[in-house]
Design a protein around this motif. Structure first.
Motif, mmCIF file in Angstrom:
data_model
loop_
_atom_site.group_PDB
_atom_site.id
_atom_site.type_symbol
_atom_site.label_atom_id
_atom_site.label_comp_id
_atom_site.label_asym_id
_atom_site.label_seq_id
_atom_site.Cartn_x
_atom_site.Cartn_y
_atom_site.Cartn_z
ATOM 1 N N GLU A 133 0.916 -1.061 0.043
ATOM 2 C CA GLU A 133 0.209 0.052 -0.042
ATOM 3 C C GLU A 133 0.913 1.299 0.128
ATOM 4 O OE1 GLU A 133 -3.235 1.906 3.129
ATOM 5 O OE2 GLU A 133 -3.490 -0.156 2.495
ATOM 6 N N GLN A 134 1.983 1.319 0.913
ATOM 7 C CA GLN A 134 2.838 2.523 0.998
ATOM 8 C C GLN A 134 3.435 2.769 -0.509
ATOM 9 O OE1 GLN A 134 3.310 -0.541 2.362
ATOM 10 N NE2 GLN A 134 5.567 -0.706 2.899
ATOM 11 N N PHE A 135 3.534 1.802 -1.364
ATOM 12 C CA PHE A 135 3.892 1.927 -2.615
ATOM 13 C C PHE A 135 3.144 1.868 -3.825
ATOM 14 C CE2 PHE A 135 7.832 0.766 -0.090
ATOM 15 C CZ PHE A 135 8.513 1.622 -0.535
ATOM 16 N N ASP A 136 1.831 2.421 -3.383
ATOM 17 C CA ASP A 136 0.798 2.224 -4.561
ATOM 18 C C ASP A 136 0.589 0.817 -4.909
ATOM 19 O OD1 ASP A 136 -1.320 3.413 -5.848
ATOM 20 O OD2 ASP A 136 0.148 3.803 -7.527
ATOM 21 N N GLY A 137 0.770 -0.167 -4.288
ATOM 22 C CA GLY A 137 0.382 -1.671 -4.425
ATOM 23 C C GLY A 137 1.543 -2.172 -5.046
ATOM 24 N N GLU A 138 2.633 -1.824 -5.170
ATOM 25 C CA GLU A 138 3.947 -2.419 -5.888
ATOM 26 C C GLU A 138 4.880 -2.572 -4.838
ATOM 27 O OE1 GLU A 138 4.791 -0.468 -9.415
ATOM 28 O OE2 GLU A 138 3.090 -1.085 -10.357
ATOM 29 N N HIS A 139 5.824 -3.880 -4.961
ATOM 30 C CA HIS A 139 7.033 -3.944 -4.227
ATOM 31 C C HIS A 139 8.183 -2.894 -4.571
ATOM 32 C CE1 HIS A 139 10.757 -5.956 -2.978
ATOM 33 N NE2 HIS A 139 9.989 -6.746 -1.904
ATOM 34 N N PRO A 140 8.911 -2.320 -3.659
ATOM 35 C CA PRO A 140 9.789 -1.183 -3.755
ATOM 36 C C PRO A 140 10.780 -1.687 -4.945
ATOM 37 C CG PRO A 140 9.587 -1.817 -1.521
ATOM 38 C CD PRO A 140 8.585 -2.871 -2.234
ATOM 39 N N LEU A 141 11.168 -2.794 -4.948
ATOM 40 C CA LEU A 141 12.010 -3.404 -6.132
ATOM 41 C C LEU A 141 11.480 -3.063 -7.789
ATOM 42 C CD1 LEU A 141 13.447 -6.546 -5.063
ATOM 43 C CD2 LEU A 141 14.382 -4.583 -5.011
ATOM 44 N N LEU A 142 10.247 -3.274 -7.940
ATOM 45 C CA LEU A 142 9.305 -2.730 -9.013
ATOM 46 C C LEU A 142 9.379 -1.298 -9.275
ATOM 47 C CD1 LEU A 142 6.560 -5.354 -9.089
ATOM 48 C CD2 LEU A 142 8.870 -5.526 -10.217
ATOM 49 N N VAL A 143 9.286 -0.606 -8.032
ATOM 50 C CA VAL A 143 9.371 0.830 -8.009
ATOM 51 C C VAL A 143 10.581 1.479 -8.626
ATOM 52 C CG1 VAL A 143 9.063 2.909 -6.805
ATOM 53 C CG2 VAL A 143 7.299 1.201 -6.161
ATOM 54 N N MET A 144 11.622 0.743 -8.132
ATOM 55 C CA MET A 144 12.723 1.398 -8.475
ATOM 56 C C MET A 144 13.176 0.942 -10.146
ATOM 57 S SD MET A 144 15.646 0.656 -5.481
ATOM 58 C CE MET A 144 15.517 -0.969 -5.187
ATOM 59 N N LEU A 145 12.472 0.042 -10.476
ATOM 60 C CA LEU A 145 12.793 -0.508 -12.053
ATOM 61 C C LEU A 145 12.134 0.729 -12.792
ATOM 62 C CD1 LEU A 145 11.828 -4.162 -12.253
ATOM 63 C CD2 LEU A 145 14.064 -3.154 -12.718
ATOM 64 N N ARG A 146 11.205 1.423 -12.429
ATOM 65 C CA ARG A 146 10.605 2.462 -12.904
ATOM 66 C C ARG A 146 11.673 3.373 -13.371
ATOM 67 N NH1 ARG A 146 5.223 1.635 -10.775
ATOM 68 N NH2 ARG A 146 4.078 0.968 -12.492
ATOM 69 N N SER A 147 12.498 3.717 -12.431
ATOM 70 C CA SER A 147 13.483 4.802 -12.579
ATOM 71 C C SER A 147 14.795 4.356 -12.812
ATOM 72 C CB SER A 147 13.617 5.553 -11.137
ATOM 73 O OG SER A 147 12.220 6.183 -11.034
ATOM 74 N N SER A 148 15.002 2.989 -13.321
ATOM 75 C CA SER A 148 16.409 2.420 -13.441
ATOM 76 C C SER A 148 17.338 3.295 -14.577
ATOM 77 C CB SER A 148 16.255 0.908 -13.512
ATOM 78 O OG SER A 148 15.508 0.692 -14.535
ATOM 79 N N GLY A 149 16.742 4.036 -15.225
ATOM 80 C CA GLY A 149 17.578 4.822 -16.097
ATOM 81 C C GLY A 149 18.412 5.733 -15.707
ATOM 82 N N ARG A 150 18.387 5.945 -14.503
ATOM 83 C CA ARG A 150 19.203 6.826 -13.664
ATOM 84 C C ARG A 150 20.451 5.951 -13.042
ATOM 85 N NH1 ARG A 150 17.522 11.586 -12.890
ATOM 86 N NH2 ARG A 150 19.122 12.238 -11.220
#
Length: 192
Positions: free
Chosen positions: A96-113
């Motif tokens: 819930e604190q990450f809009d339903g996703e695991h933090p590793l998946l959240v990081m994948l969204r910004s992995s271009g940095r």
């Protein structure tokens, strides 16, 4: 005389982390501004820098994942039991604190940095995969461990980010049996 309202630093810091987790999950690193995070909490953006130093440091703390102690505590615990727990956490749990996703998946969204890609690599390779490798034995334990990691992370991407139909509709119980078979095959010690 009216006393000024005292700020609860710990509560403000926690609220900023919570707001940052949600914003980073929804919009990625580049789509999230310090002003929006501070605005969600109702504080001056300068407090983000006071409590975290920079947006990069806020991001690193907000998405940091600790490997649950129960997973790594017992070196005799079979890999299939560990991956079963991770299947639930990474692929099926509602963070819930990450809009339903695991933090590793959240990081994948910004992995271009580059800095975020390095943080992701450290958390996966020096955390989960290092533990997996230690449980493998036999030939090519690191490669087989990375294949298990790729399976779990790939399933998370397919279910959460891609929205693939079969995996999105599958239950945890249906999926865990198939994953256990794949992991058991990878965890076997191949004969020379």
């Amino acid at each position: 005389m009216h006393q000024p309202k005292r700020r609860d630093k710990a509560a403000t810091r926690t609220a900023l982390l919570d707001a940052a987790r949600l914003r980073f999950a929804q919009n990625g690193y580049d789509g999230t501004g310090v002003r929006e995070i501070a605005g969600d909490v109702g504080v001056d953006p300068a407090l983000v820098f006071r409590y975290f130093g920079s947006k990069d440091e806020l991001y690193a703390e907000a998405v940091h994942v600790e490997i649950p102690a129960g997973l790594t505590g017992d070196p005799k615990r079979p890999l299939t039991h560990i991956t079963d727990a991770l299947l639930h956490d990474v692929v099926f749990a509602d963070w819930e604190q990450f809009d339903g996703e695991h933090p590793l998946l959240v990081m994948l969204r910004s992995s271009g940095r580059p800095a975020i890609r390095e943080q992701l690599r450290e958390q996966i390779c020096q955390g989960y995969l290092q533990d997996f490798t230690g449980r493998m034995g036999g030939e090519n334990p690191a490669l087989r461990a990375e294949l298990v990691g790729a399976l779990l992370l790939g399933m998370g991407v397919m279910r959460s980010l891609v929205g693939s139909p079969a995996l999105s509709e599958a239950t945890f119980e249906e999926t865990r049996t198939l994953v256990a078979r794949l992991v058991a095959t990878l965890a076997e010690h191949p004969e020379n």
